[in-house]
Design a protein around this motif. Structure first.
Motif, PDB file in Angstrom:
ATOM      1  N   ALA A 103       0.795  -1.317   0.085  1.00  0.00           N
ATOM      2  CA  ALA A 103       0.144  -0.069  -0.033  1.00  0.00           C
ATOM      3  C   ALA A 103       0.904   1.389   0.029  1.00  0.00           C
ATOM      4  N   ASP A 104       2.142   1.166   0.232  1.00  0.00           N
ATOM      5  CA  ASP A 104       3.056   2.367   0.415  1.00  0.00           C
ATOM      6  C   ASP A 104       3.932   2.296  -0.916  1.00  0.00           C
ATOM      7  N   GLN A 105       3.769   1.611  -1.729  1.00  0.00           N
ATOM      8  CA  GLN A 105       4.898   1.459  -2.661  1.00  0.00           C
ATOM      9  C   GLN A 105       4.380   2.480  -3.646  1.00  0.00           C
ATOM     10  N   ARG A 106       5.394   3.181  -4.075  1.00  0.00           N
ATOM     11  CA  ARG A 106       5.102   4.154  -5.513  1.00  0.00           C
ATOM     12  C   ARG A 106       6.114   3.930  -6.397  1.00  0.00           C
ATOM     13  N   PRO A 107       5.987   4.453  -7.779  1.00  0.00           N
ATOM     14  CA  PRO A 107       6.964   4.307  -8.698  1.00  0.00           C
ATOM     15  C   PRO A 107       8.035   5.388  -8.258  1.00  0.00           C
ATOM     16  N   LEU A 108       9.333   4.699  -8.490  1.00  0.00           N
ATOM     17  CA  LEU A 108      10.659   5.381  -8.145  1.00  0.00           C
ATOM     18  C   LEU A 108      10.904   6.475  -9.242  1.00  0.00           C
ATOM     19  N   ASP A 109      10.887   7.658  -8.604  1.00  0.00           N
ATOM     20  CA  ASP A 109      11.382   8.816  -9.518  1.00  0.00           C
ATOM     21  C   ASP A 109      12.643   9.603  -8.954  1.00  0.00           C
ATOM     22  N   ALA A 110      13.799   9.113  -9.470  1.00  0.00           N
ATOM     23  CA  ALA A 110      15.113   9.396  -9.060  1.00  0.00           C
ATOM     24  C   ALA A 110      16.038   9.843 -10.095  1.00  0.00           C
ATOM     25  N   PRO A 111      16.722  10.905 -10.167  1.00  0.00           N
ATOM     26  CA  PRO A 111      17.642  11.147 -11.291  1.00  0.00           C
ATOM     27  C   PRO A 111      18.504  10.355 -11.681  1.00  0.00           C
ATOM     28  N   TRP A 112      19.018   9.327 -10.749  1.00  0.00           N
ATOM     29  CA  TRP A 112      19.930   8.258 -11.118  1.00  0.00           C
ATOM     30  C   TRP A 112      19.320   6.984 -11.719  1.00  0.00           C
ATOM     31  N   TRP A 113      18.053   7.002 -11.678  1.00  0.00           N
ATOM     32  CA  TRP A 113      17.399   5.775 -12.203  1.00  0.00           C
ATOM     33  C   TRP A 113      17.088   5.970 -13.707  1.00  0.00           C
ATOM     34  N   ARG A 114      17.569   5.141 -14.584  1.00  0.00           N
ATOM     35  CA  ARG A 114      17.135   5.407 -16.267  1.00  0.00           C
ATOM     36  C   ARG A 114      16.591   4.129 -16.749  1.00  0.00           C
ATOM     37  N   GLY A 115      16.302   3.110 -15.828  1.00  0.00           N
ATOM     38  CA  GLY A 115      15.512   1.932 -16.284  1.00  0.00           C
ATOM     39  C   GLY A 115      14.178   2.187 -16.496  1.00  0.00           C
ATOM     40  N   LYS A 116      13.531   1.030 -16.469  1.00  0.00           N
ATOM     41  CA  LYS A 116      11.903   0.995 -16.690  1.00  0.00           C
ATOM     42  C   LYS A 116      11.524   1.154 -15.443  1.00  0.00           C
TER      43      LYS A 116
END
Length: 96
Positions: free
Chosen positions: A36-49
């Motif tokens: 219930a607490d998981q959200r899509p990761l939005d970070a400048p270092w992440w470039r994958g799907k």
């Protein structure tokens, strides 16, 4: 969603079962994130799907649920991810 049940069940037993093994490598889980607490990761270092953080080890590295269903391990030091389980259910099953 089968991963909901798996990660929430694993979180309940986290005080007793905290070790995840991937071949020769052993990681100690510091926390698991409830579905219930998981959200899509939005970070400048992440470039994958698209991924969501489902857990963190004691070194601050992430266990990520990939949009394809697999669980990835993101190592900040090497700036690389590796597949550690084909599904969240398998990831949760392998926590010792």
């Amino acid at each position: 969603m089968e991963h909901v049940e798996a990660i929430d069940s694993a979180q309940v037993s986290l005080p007793l079962r905290r070790t995840f093994r991937d071949g020769e490598r052993t990681m100690t889980i510091a926390l698991l994130v409830r579905d219930a607490d998981q959200r899509p990761l939005d970070a400048p270092w992440w470039r994958g799907k698209q991924v969501s953080i489902i857990g963190v080890d004691l070194d601050g590295n992430f266990f990520l649920r990939h949009s394809g269903g697999a669980v990835l391990y993101w190592d900040h030091r090497s700036q690389a991810e590796t597949v550690v389980a084909p599904s969240v259910r398998e990831f949760a099953r392998r926590i010792e």
